[in-house]
Write a protein that holds these residues in place. Structure first.
Motif, PDB file in Angstrom:
ATOM      1  N   ALA A   1      45.989  50.366  33.075  1.00 16.34           N
ATOM      2  CA  ALA A   1      45.547  51.620  33.681  1.00 16.34           C
ATOM      3  C   ALA A   1      46.097  52.832  32.943  1.00 16.34           C
ATOM      4  N   THR A   2      47.398  52.867  32.724  1.00 14.06           N
ATOM      5  CA  THR A   2      48.001  54.088  32.182  1.00 14.06           C
ATOM      6  C   THR A   2      47.535  54.384  30.760  1.00 14.06           C
ATOM      7  N   LEU A   3      47.415  53.360  29.921  1.00 16.59           N
ATOM      8  CA  LEU A   3      46.959  53.578  28.545  1.00 16.59           C
ATOM      9  C   LEU A   3      45.509  54.048  28.519  1.00 16.59           C
ATOM     10  N   SER A   4      44.684  53.474  29.383  1.00 15.34           N
ATOM     11  CA  SER A   4      43.266  53.826  29.424  1.00 15.34           C
ATOM     12  C   SER A   4      43.050  55.225  29.964  1.00 15.34           C
ATOM     13  N   LEU A   5      43.694  55.514  31.091  1.00 17.20           N
ATOM     14  CA  LEU A   5      43.421  56.776  31.767  1.00 17.20           C
ATOM     15  C   LEU A   5      44.045  57.958  31.039  1.00 17.20           C
ATOM     16  N   ALA A   6      45.031  57.711  30.197  1.00 17.87           N
ATOM     17  CA  ALA A   6      45.555  58.786  29.358  1.00 17.87           C
ATOM     18  C   ALA A   6      44.480  59.311  28.407  1.00 17.87           C
ATOM     19  N   LYS A   7      43.525  58.458  28.068  1.00 20.79           N
ATOM     20  CA  LYS A   7      42.448  58.850  27.151  1.00 20.79           C
ATOM     21  C   LYS A   7      41.433  59.788  27.824  1.00 20.79           C
ATOM     22  N   ILE A   8      41.383  59.752  29.155  1.00 20.87           N
ATOM     23  CA  ILE A   8      40.402  60.586  29.869  1.00 20.87           C
ATOM     24  C   ILE A   8      41.097  61.506  30.864  1.00 20.87           C
ATOM     25  N   ALA A   9      42.338  61.871  30.569  1.00 20.08           N
ATOM     26  CA  ALA A   9      43.142  62.657  31.505  1.00 20.08           C
ATOM     27  C   ALA A   9      42.525  64.018  31.809  1.00 20.08           C
ATOM     28  N   HIS A  10      41.669  64.501  30.920  1.00 21.88           N
ATOM     29  CA  HIS A  10      41.046  65.818  31.120  1.00 21.88           C
ATOM     30  C   HIS A  10      39.896  65.777  32.117  1.00 21.88           C
ATOM     31  N   ARG A  11      39.498  64.586  32.567  1.00 16.90           N
ATOM     32  CA  ARG A  11      38.376  64.461  33.498  1.00 16.90           C
ATOM     33  C   ARG A  11      38.917  64.435  34.928  1.00 16.90           C
ATOM     34  N   SER A  12      38.792  65.537  35.632  1.00 16.15           N
ATOM     35  CA  SER A  12      39.442  65.689  36.934  1.00 16.15           C
ATOM     36  C   SER A  12      38.795  64.858  38.037  1.00 16.15           C
ATOM     37  N   ALA A  13      37.526  64.544  37.900  1.00 18.45           N
ATOM     38  CA  ALA A  13      36.813  63.785  38.941  1.00 18.45           C
ATOM     39  C   ALA A  13      36.284  62.479  38.359  1.00 18.45           C
ATOM     40  N   ALA A  14      37.145  61.766  37.671  1.00 18.61           N
ATOM     41  CA  ALA A  14      36.738  60.539  36.983  1.00 18.61           C
ATOM     42  C   ALA A  14      36.314  59.458  37.973  1.00 18.61           C
ATOM     43  N   ARG A  15      35.344  58.669  37.551  1.00 20.34           N
ATOM     44  CA  ARG A  15      34.907  57.495  38.316  1.00 20.34           C
ATOM     45  C   ARG A  15      35.308  56.257  37.528  1.00 20.34           C
ATOM     46  N   ILE A  16      36.079  55.383  38.166  1.00 21.88           N
ATOM     47  CA  ILE A  16      36.704  54.245  37.503  1.00 21.88           C
ATOM     48  C   ILE A  16      36.236  52.953  38.160  1.00 21.88           C
ATOM     49  N   LEU A  17      36.020  51.930  37.350  1.00 25.05           N
ATOM     50  CA  LEU A  17      35.752  50.579  37.853  1.00 25.05           C
ATOM     51  C   LEU A  17      36.852  49.656  37.364  1.00 25.05           C
ATOM     52  N   ILE A  18      37.491  48.954  38.291  1.00 27.63           N
ATOM     53  CA  ILE A  18      38.504  47.957  37.951  1.00 27.63           C
ATOM     54  C   ILE A  18      37.945  46.582  38.264  1.00 27.63           C
ATOM     55  N   GLY A  19      37.945  45.698  37.292  1.00 28.66           N
ATOM     56  CA  GLY A  19      37.491  44.331  37.493  1.00 28.66           C
ATOM     57  C   GLY A  19      38.677  43.414  37.717  1.00 28.66           C
ATOM     58  N   GLY A  20      38.830  42.946  38.948  1.00 28.79           N
ATOM     59  CA  GLY A  20      39.931  42.073  39.322  1.00 28.79           C
ATOM     60  C   GLY A  20      40.984  42.813  40.126  1.00 28.79           C
TER      61      GLY A  20
END
Length: 222
Positions: free
Chosen positions: A49-68
């Motif tokens: 999570a942390t490595l991935s979301l650091a790449k899109i930290a500028h997106r304030s209303a991000a939509r995320i899908l977690i598998g598992g």
């Protein structure tokens, strides 16, 4: 040392069974003789999570899908990294895993399933990815053992060419799809690049500073 106590078993679609075990405050989810996850080792799942979301930290209303869903390590780390306007969908194939999260493992989850940003989807994450186009800022996949499947051969479709193409379509431009694996896989890295992703390989520890080395691929859609 305290003995392990079997709390429950759950059938996996397509065959096999998961076992939830407890020893004191420690939980383990097993498939046969293989431990899939342990409540004392959360580092690599959190890093997904942390490595991935650091790449899109500028997106304030991000939509995320977690598998598992697992033991919720990736979910909790994602919630900690995201703002109040984010949406987090979690796809879990085995309904009993969701029941464990709300029952015997509630203390591990710490109420994160009740976060208003979270929506639990009981079903195959591959179907969810394939049914959506251009909607996700990030897709985080901790399914099976990685590209070298262990739990179910049906999971292989997440890692083949068609599965990678579907993930790319489901992302918004500039979005990230991240894959957790128990180890490196050069063939999978090549497939990601062939599918048109910019790829970063990140070895991480199973624990925060110890344990086996796992692999996370960060694949960005141009």
């Amino acid at each position: 040392m305290l003995p392990w106590i079997l709390l429950d078993t759950a059938s996996i679609p397509g065959g096999g069974a998961l076992r939830l075990k407890r020893r004191g405050n420690e939980f383990s989810i097993m498939l046969g003789d293989n431990e899939l996850m342990n409540s004392r080792l959360s580092g690599s799942e959190e890093a997904l999570a942390t490595l991935s979301l650091a790449k899109i930290a500028h997106r304030s209303a991000a939509r995320i899908l977690i598998g598992g869903l697992g033991m919720g390590f990736t979910l909790r780390a994602a919630l900690g990294a995201l703002g109040a306007a984010a949406q987090v969908e979690v796809a879990e194939l085995v309904p009993a895993v969701v029941a464990w999260a709300r029952g015997p493992m509630a203390e591990v989850f710490g109420g994160c399933l009740d976060d208003p940003r979270v929506r639990i989807l009981e079903g195959d994450v591959g179907n969810i990815v394939g049914a959506n186009a251009g909607v996700y800022d990030a897709i985080l996949l901790d399914v099976d053992n990685g590209p070298d499947g262990l739990t179910s051969s049906a999971n292989d479709r997440l890692y083949n060419g068609a599965g990678l193409a579907a993930a790319r379509v489901a992302l918004k431009p500039g979005g990230i799809v991240a894959y957790w694996s128990s180890g490196p896989d050069e063939n999978f890295t090549r497939r990601l690049r062939k599918a048109g992703f910019e790829v970063e390989e990140r070895p991480v520890r199973a624990g925060r500073s110890r344990g086996a080395r796992h692999m996370i691929w960060l694949a960005a859609r141009n």
